[in-house]
Design an enzyme around this catalytic site. Structure first.
Site, PDB file in Angstrom:
ATOM      1  N   HIS A  15       0.804  -1.231   0.000  1.00 49.60           N
ATOM      2  CA  HIS A  15       0.000   0.000   0.000  1.00 49.60           C
ATOM      3  C   HIS A  15       0.827   1.267   0.000  1.00 49.60           C
ATOM      4  O   HIS A  15       0.293   2.345   0.265  1.00 49.60           O
ATOM      5  CB  HIS A  15      -0.939   0.004   1.218  1.00 49.60           C
ATOM      6  N   GLY A  16       2.108   1.185  -0.285  1.00 51.19           N
ATOM      7  CA  GLY A  16       2.873   2.422  -0.338  1.00 51.19           C
ATOM      8  C   GLY A  16       4.370   2.197  -0.357  1.00 51.19           C
ATOM      9  O   GLY A  16       4.859   1.071  -0.275  1.00 51.19           O
ATOM     10  N   ILE A  17       5.083   3.316  -0.467  1.00 47.43           N
ATOM     11  CA  ILE A  17       6.539   3.315  -0.517  1.00 47.43           C
ATOM     12  C   ILE A  17       7.080   3.628   0.872  1.00 47.43           C
ATOM     13  O   ILE A  17       6.496   4.429   1.614  1.00 47.43           O
ATOM     14  CB  ILE A  17       7.038   4.360  -1.531  1.00 47.43           C
ATOM     15  N   LYS A  33       6.307   5.156   5.963  1.00 54.14           N
ATOM     16  CA  LYS A  33       5.508   4.419   4.984  1.00 54.14           C
ATOM     17  C   LYS A  33       4.394   5.331   4.495  1.00 54.14           C
ATOM     18  O   LYS A  33       3.471   5.664   5.246  1.00 54.14           O
ATOM     19  CB  LYS A  33       4.922   3.142   5.592  1.00 54.14           C
ATOM     20  N   ASP A 127       1.277 -13.185   8.880  1.00 58.83           N
ATOM     21  CA  ASP A 127       2.186 -13.050   7.734  1.00 58.83           C
ATOM     22  C   ASP A 127       3.637 -13.080   8.209  1.00 58.83           C
ATOM     23  O   ASP A 127       4.470 -12.306   7.742  1.00 58.83           O
ATOM     24  CB  ASP A 127       1.900 -11.743   6.986  1.00 58.83           C
TER      25      ASP A 127
END
EC number: 2.7.11.22
Length: 325
Positions: A15-17, A33, A127
């Site tokens: 969902h992002g860098i 983030k 995860d």
């Protein structure tokens, strides 16, 4: 974002860098983030919300990455985390040879302490993998990326309980012992075949709850007997194989819990877990593995060859229990 100076790019998530940045006033190095909202009407991505909620629930653990701040930015928002130098996947990837037993024990012990803390707060990560286990400059391992985290049922009334997560811990232990994934595979079916090849084909006799799984009987596999773990990992110690076997049991409720695993004999037989300062710290861009900078002398660390009273900050605590002469 004005309070931060971007120093470079670390990577990119679902969902992002993620950027490395420095706080302008304090000089603190953090990881930012940036989560973009594709459409305002869609709201904040559920994974980002789960991560924020989970980290707020367990913010005071030294084995979980710290969420320092959340603030809006443009058409999205930013999560500010403590900066971690690398991750366990990099450690395994750049190791010249399989990690030493004491190093494996140290990583696993820190992971289990983090997992046990999450489970004590009713959080299941879902995860766990080496890439989500970050390593600090001092060698400390911390669990990160809670985007798939869930609250579990303490009474075990749901199929998904905390013991499901300890199977992932077993897979990580297997990779640390093996130097490569124990169950490699390019997709779910390939990975499942690898699991069946080593652990054997499960049956309702071994795992009665298997019939309650939603995809049970959709795919059939030929019957295979399990392969003894000592044949899969011939260089592993008997204690390591015993603990690994407890993690990889098919029935979730029979698997060892993280808190119980920390008391396993594996951690109390030589060699003992290494101190974090003795662990390799590779840089994120790659390159040779470095050793963590030495911290202050640990003159009170316990060692099996030294008298117990020398391992205490206050030796007087043990005096009443020592026989004279």
């Amino acid at each position: 974002m004005e309070q931060y100076c971007i120093l470079g790019r670390i990577g990119e998530g679902a969902h992002g860098i993620v950027f490395k940045a420095k706080h302008v006033e304090t000089g603190e190095i953090v990881a930012l983030k940036k989560v973009a909202l594709r459409r305002l009407e869609d709201g904040i991505p559920s994974q980002a919300l789960r991560e924020i909620k989970a980290l707020q629930e367990i913010e005071d653990s030294q084995y979980v990455v710290q969420l320092k701040a959340v603030f809006p930015h443009g058409a999205g928002f930013v999560l500010a985390f403590e900066f971690m130098l690398s991750d366990l996947a990099e450690v395994v990837r750049h190791a010249q040879r399989p990690l030493a037993q004491a190093q494996v024990k140290s990583y696993l012990q820190m992971l289990l302490k983090g997992v046990a803390f999450c489970h004590a707060n009713n959080i299941v990560h879902r995860d766990l993998k080496p890439a989500n286990l970050l390593i600090s400059a001092s060698g400390q391992l911390k669990i990160a990326d809670f985007g798939l985290a869930r609250v579990f049922s303490p009474d075990g009334s749901r199929l998904y309980t905390h013991q499901v997560a300890t199977r992932a811990v077993g897979c990580i232990l297997g990779e640390l012992l093996n130097g490569s994934p124990l169950f490699p595979g390019e997709n779910d079916i390939e990975q499942l075949c690898c699991v069946l090849r080593i652990l054997g084909t499960p049956s309702p006799q071994v795992w009665p709850e298997i019939k309650d799984l939603p995809d049970y009987n959709k795919i059939s596999f030929k019957e295979q007997a399990p392969v003894p773990l000592e044949e899969v990992l011939p260089d592993a110690s008997p204690q390591a194989l015993d603990l690994l076997g407890h993690f990889l049991l098919y029935p979730p409720r029979q698997r060892i819990a993280a808190s119980q695993a920390l008391l396993h004999q594996y951690f109390f037989t030589a060699p003992l877990p290494a101190h974090p300062s003795e662990l390799p710290i590779p840089q994120r861009p790659g390159g040779p593995a470095l050793k963590a900078p030495p911290g202050p002398p640990h003159i009170h660390d316990f060692h099996v060859d030294r008298p117990l009273e020398e391992s205490l900050l206050n030796p007087e605590l043990i005096r009443p229990f020592i026989l004279e002469g």
